[in-house]
Write an enzyme that holds these catalytic residues in place. Sequence first.
Site, mmCIF file in Angstrom:
data_model
loop_
_atom_site.group_PDB
_atom_site.id
_atom_site.type_symbol
_atom_site.label_atom_id
_atom_site.label_comp_id
_atom_site.label_asym_id
_atom_site.label_seq_id
_atom_site.Cartn_x
_atom_site.Cartn_y
_atom_site.Cartn_z
ATOM 1 C CG ASP A 122 -1.666 1.124 0.514
ATOM 2 O OD1 ASP A 122 -2.475 1.444 -0.308
ATOM 3 O OD2 ASP A 122 -2.348 1.503 1.880
ATOM 4 C CG HIS A 129 -4.983 10.326 2.815
ATOM 5 N ND1 HIS A 129 -6.317 10.150 3.239
ATOM 6 C CD2 HIS A 129 -3.955 9.810 2.612
ATOM 7 C CE1 HIS A 129 -5.572 9.877 4.172
ATOM 8 N NE2 HIS A 129 -4.262 8.936 3.906
ATOM 9 C CD GLU A 196 -5.866 2.916 -0.134
ATOM 10 O OE1 GLU A 196 -4.693 2.337 -0.788
ATOM 11 O OE2 GLU A 196 -5.290 2.896 0.829
ATOM 12 C CE1 TYR A 239 1.170 6.284 14.410
ATOM 13 C CE2 TYR A 239 2.961 6.860 12.861
ATOM 14 C CZ TYR A 239 2.361 7.732 14.054
ATOM 15 O OH TYR A 239 2.384 9.084 13.663
ATOM 16 C CE LYS A 248 -4.132 2.344 7.651
ATOM 17 N NZ LYS A 248 -5.228 2.669 6.564
HETATM 18 CA CA CA Z 1 -3.490 3.035 2.965
#
Ligand code: CA
Length: 410
Positions: A122, A129, A196, A239, A248
């Site tokens: 990804d 964004h 996405e 994260y 995720k």
């Molecule tokens: Ca993403």
Amino acid sequence: MKSWVNYSEDSDFSIYNIPFGIFSQDGSSPRIGSAIGDSVIDLRAVAKLGVFDSLNISAKIWDEDYLNAFIALGKSVTSKVRTVLQNELANDASILKDHPEVFIAMSAVKMHLPVQVGDYTDFYSSIEHATNVGKLFRDPENALLPNWKHLPVGYHGRASSIIVSGVDIHRPKGQTKPADADPVYGPCRLLDFELEMGFIIGKDSSLGSSVSTEEANDYIFGKVLFNDWSARDIQKWEYVPLGPFLGKSFASSVSAWVVTLEALEPFRVDGPTQEPEVLPYLQYSGKANIDIKLEVLIQPESGEENVISESNFKYMYWNMQQQLAHHTVNGCNVRVGDLLASGTISGKDEKSYGSMLEISQAGKKSLTLKDGSERKFIKDNDYVIMRGYSEKDGMRVGFGELKSKVLPAL
Ligand code: CA
């Protein structure tokens, strides 16, 4: 081009599209199909009529559970399958006209995950964004990190939990950290989507070598809509310093039809100016972005659809060629069926934000739906729907719909 098959003007599956996917009917084993209008085209049945004979494709390809073996035939073959089908669908004397059994109503089939995804990556390639998120979580004055304009930032995701449109997800559970309290375990409270698009690798590269921006399009079979489900509260706590993990990996959803790069060629547009100039291995020529209109909708369990975002794939700062060149510049190989996703696709104004994180400004603002209910993030039993299409000079090429329901935590 005009087809003898009737379909409405706003169909995503016009004769200009001819996508590929995997379907089954009445519990039969999955096999390869294409689509026109409201019909799936049964490619095994088309092949039996001899339509693809000149291409010397093994009959068992059409019965595969995934598109991988078909894609691995290479564009020299798959691209011809598409044009042969287009010619048949345009030709009034086509043998397909005498074989209505080749066309199956979309409402009568079940669609399956189109590709067995080996590896999934990804990216984070929308400047809008990345800027919005940087402002929310870091420094409003210096939203972009120093590397952002020099390389397409990305991470390796999880392939095992990639699911097709129509497969429900359960709200994930995990560890979160309330402000001023110890960490706790429980259902995610801030469940989000990310709008996405993904591209499917169509050709293996070899370990140790890299794919240049000029070669990249040869390695890209086609595109899908992609929802990178995100548990913001889990993500926020876990994260640092290595990036996304359990926030995720619980699920990512893809649309069922893979739209080929060939079908999207007419909709190419220039990308944004990249300043500062990028390193030579990331430089490219030509129109590398694609005008694909995108929308996200929320539909409460028994309520109406609410459009909550309208964006466009053309906004991407880093294009697919650059992403693939960067991905392989260190000698990492890619394989047929790998999926590389764009990163959340946001536009400049707030109606084009590609996640609830941005729409609600991290939970500060509520969105009011038609039924009067409010959303800062996604609630249990909500459907999240994504749609996308390109349109120009009477040609429309679309992706259908990516629709998934969020069930309560198990
Ligand atoms: Ca993403």
